[in-house]
Design a protein around this motif. Structure first.
Motif, PDB file in Angstrom:
ATOM      1  N   VAL A   2       0.908  -1.225   0.005  1.00 33.20           N
ATOM      2  CA  VAL A   2       0.105  -0.036  -0.017  1.00 33.20           C
ATOM      3  C   VAL A   2       0.814   1.212  -0.166  1.00 33.20           C
ATOM      4  O   VAL A   2       0.661   2.259  -0.757  1.00 33.20           O
ATOM      5  N   THR A   3       1.800   1.296   1.021  1.00 34.57           N
ATOM      6  CA  THR A   3       2.776   2.686   0.932  1.00 34.57           C
ATOM      7  C   THR A   3       3.514   2.714  -0.239  1.00 34.57           C
ATOM      8  O   THR A   3       3.760   3.747  -0.673  1.00 34.57           O
ATOM      9  N   LEU A   4       3.960   1.584  -0.791  1.00 32.42           N
ATOM     10  CA  LEU A   4       4.751   1.531  -2.266  1.00 32.42           C
ATOM     11  C   LEU A   4       3.883   2.433  -3.050  1.00 32.42           C
ATOM     12  O   LEU A   4       4.646   3.303  -3.891  1.00 32.42           O
ATOM     13  N   PHE A   5       2.769   1.934  -3.410  1.00 35.43           N
ATOM     14  CA  PHE A   5       1.957   2.430  -4.415  1.00 35.43           C
ATOM     15  C   PHE A   5       1.425   3.970  -4.068  1.00 35.43           C
ATOM     16  O   PHE A   5       1.357   4.826  -5.103  1.00 35.43           O
ATOM     17  N   GLN A   6       1.170   4.047  -2.865  1.00 40.04           N
ATOM     18  CA  GLN A   6       0.622   5.515  -2.298  1.00 40.04           C
ATOM     19  C   GLN A   6       2.037   6.583  -2.597  1.00 40.04           C
ATOM     20  O   GLN A   6       1.779   7.482  -3.199  1.00 40.04           O
ATOM     21  N   THR A   7       3.215   5.992  -2.338  1.00 39.53           N
ATOM     22  CA  THR A   7       4.418   6.998  -2.389  1.00 39.53           C
ATOM     23  C   THR A   7       4.466   6.946  -4.101  1.00 39.53           C
ATOM     24  O   THR A   7       4.859   8.268  -4.433  1.00 39.53           O
ATOM     25  N   LEU A   8       4.072   6.336  -4.931  1.00 40.70           N
ATOM     26  CA  LEU A   8       4.214   6.495  -6.326  1.00 40.70           C
ATOM     27  C   LEU A   8       2.971   7.403  -6.887  1.00 40.70           C
ATOM     28  O   LEU A   8       2.918   7.372  -8.006  1.00 40.70           O
ATOM     29  N   GLY A   9       2.177   7.761  -6.025  1.00 37.45           N
ATOM     30  CA  GLY A   9       1.143   8.639  -6.427  1.00 37.45           C
ATOM     31  C   GLY A   9      -0.267   7.750  -6.926  1.00 37.45           C
ATOM     32  O   GLY A   9      -1.369   8.465  -7.432  1.00 37.45           O
ATOM     33  N   ALA A  10      -0.310   6.235  -6.659  1.00 35.93           N
ATOM     34  CA  ALA A  10      -1.371   5.570  -7.198  1.00 35.93           C
ATOM     35  C   ALA A  10      -2.452   5.536  -6.077  1.00 35.93           C
ATOM     36  O   ALA A  10      -2.105   5.945  -4.820  1.00 35.93           O
ATOM     37  N   ALA A  11      -3.478   4.995  -6.344  1.00 37.00           N
ATOM     38  CA  ALA A  11      -4.604   4.888  -5.305  1.00 37.00           C
ATOM     39  C   ALA A  11      -4.569   3.377  -5.202  1.00 37.00           C
ATOM     40  O   ALA A  11      -5.261   2.687  -5.641  1.00 37.00           O
ATOM     41  N   PRO A  12      -3.759   2.537  -4.220  1.00 35.84           N
ATOM     42  CA  PRO A  12      -3.833   1.148  -3.703  1.00 35.84           C
ATOM     43  C   PRO A  12      -5.168   0.872  -3.272  1.00 35.84           C
ATOM     44  O   PRO A  12      -5.437   1.412  -2.197  1.00 35.84           O
ATOM     45  N   THR A  13      -5.506  -0.315  -3.958  1.00 35.75           N
ATOM     46  CA  THR A  13      -7.056  -1.211  -3.403  1.00 35.75           C
ATOM     47  C   THR A  13      -6.830  -2.449  -3.021  1.00 35.75           C
ATOM     48  O   THR A  13      -6.807  -3.233  -3.833  1.00 35.75           O
ATOM     49  N   PRO A  14      -6.805  -2.656  -1.672  1.00 37.22           N
ATOM     50  CA  PRO A  14      -6.843  -4.301  -1.275  1.00 37.22           C
ATOM     51  C   PRO A  14      -7.929  -4.970  -1.699  1.00 37.22           C
ATOM     52  O   PRO A  14      -8.840  -4.521  -1.366  1.00 37.22           O
TER      53      PRO A  14
END
Length: 336
Positions: free
Chosen positions: A184-196
């Motif tokens: 989650v934090t990986l993709f948040q850091t890259l600007g995405a909206a991670p969705t489990p």
């Protein structure tokens, strides 16, 4: 001494019964160990095929004393559900990568983004000191981890609307990730909206555009037919993903030592064979998926690493995993 015919018969029957009870076959039957193994891998994935082979070998070597039942494709629930079941003793064994992070935080250290350049780096670390450190943390949490991990492969990003070529292409994109804070934090850091989303629900989520994309190894993208509902695959290799095989430790210790040896040896063999299978399958999967019309592109990873480092991703996770674990990681892969 005179013994009546009736008394003699009773003694003979009792002796016969005692003999039967001590017979090897019946002893094994009385002590039979039944184990259930759950996984989210589809039935055709090497992570199921090789474990199923191991189950047969275990039954043969134990002369039927151990029965290992394998349940693929999230039949026993999502990975988080199965993890809870194993911790509580309702399920005996499972394999997974990320959902255990809330209980064993260091278990996700292999998923540090862009940490492992090659498989040589992966196995040196995870079969070595770093893997031992992780396995001890599992044991401290009441879970016995087998010595060899299954390979789930390097993870790549698939999308339906546009290809991913640079970090900025992820801005605002809804991407399915496992229910794991590191992802989650990986993709948040890259600007995405991670969705489990549970893996068993992923195909439908992509098909109905609940999410725009997802990230998984090629072998799993192929075996789950995710390429049918995606148009692009970016070969980011952003995470090396492996599955720990583990068992409720109370359950494990209750199994006779001789049987534990057989189980461990066969699951170790299965994991080693599965690794070779996944390597071959990933190579073949690219050819087969390309033939369906899906477009592939290779990305330059340096901009992604630079974006993560600048945003403090690596320093945050170094602090989270601890100096000892991070030191073992960098010992095998270099400074992050």
């Amino acid at each position: 001494m005179n013994i009546s015919r009736r008394t003699f018969g009773m003694l003979t029957a009792g002796a016969a019964a005692a003999g039967l009870l001590s017979a090897p076959g019946l002893s094994r039957a009385a002590a039979k160990v039944k184990l259930r193994y759950g996984t989210a891998f589809p039935a055709s994935h090497p992570g199921v095929v090789r474990i199923t082979e191991a189950a047969k070998a275990i039954a043969t070597r134990s002369e039927g004393a151990v029965e290992l039942q394998v349940y693929p494709n999230s039949q026993l629930g999502g990975e988080a559900d199965m993890f809870t079941q194993v911790r509580g003793g309702a399920l005996d064994l499972m394999s997974t990568s990320g959902v255990n992070q809330t209980v064993v935080p260091v278990a996700s250290i292999n998923a540090v983004a862009f940490a492992f350049p090659t498989y040589d780096h992966v196995w040196k670390a995870m079969d070595g000191e770093l893997g031992d450190h992780v396995r001890k943390a599992f044991l401290d949490a009441g879970l016995f981890v087998f010595p060899k991990m299954l390979d789930n492969g390097y993870r790549n990003i698939t999308t339906g609307a546009k290809p991913i070529t640079a970090p900025q292409d992820l801005n605002g994109m809804k991407i399915r990730v496992p229910g794991n804070q590191l992802w989650v934090t990986l993709f948040q850091t890259l600007g995405a909206a991670p969705t489990p989303i549970n893996f068993g629900e992923l195909y439908a989520a992509l098909q109905t555009h609940v999410v725009d994309g997802q990230e998984n190894p090629l072998a799993l993208i192929q075996s789950s037919k995710l390429y049918e509902v995606q148009k692009y695959i970016a070969l980011t290799g952003h995470i090396w993903d492996g599955h720990h095989i583990f068992c409720n430790n109370r359950r494990w210790q209750a199994i006779p030592a001789e049987m534990r040896t057989i189980i461990q040896e066969e699951l170790t063999t299965a994991a080693v064979n599965e690794r070779a299978d996944v390597k071959d399958l990933n190579e073949k999967a690219m050819v087969d998926i390309k033939a369906t019309g899906v477009e592939f592109n290779k990305v330059e990873t340096a901009p992604f690493r630079e974006a993560l480092a600048k945003a403090g991703f690596y320093s945050k996770w170094k602090e989270s995993f601890g100096a000892e674990a991070w030191g073992l990681l960098e010992k095998d892969v270099g400074t992050l």
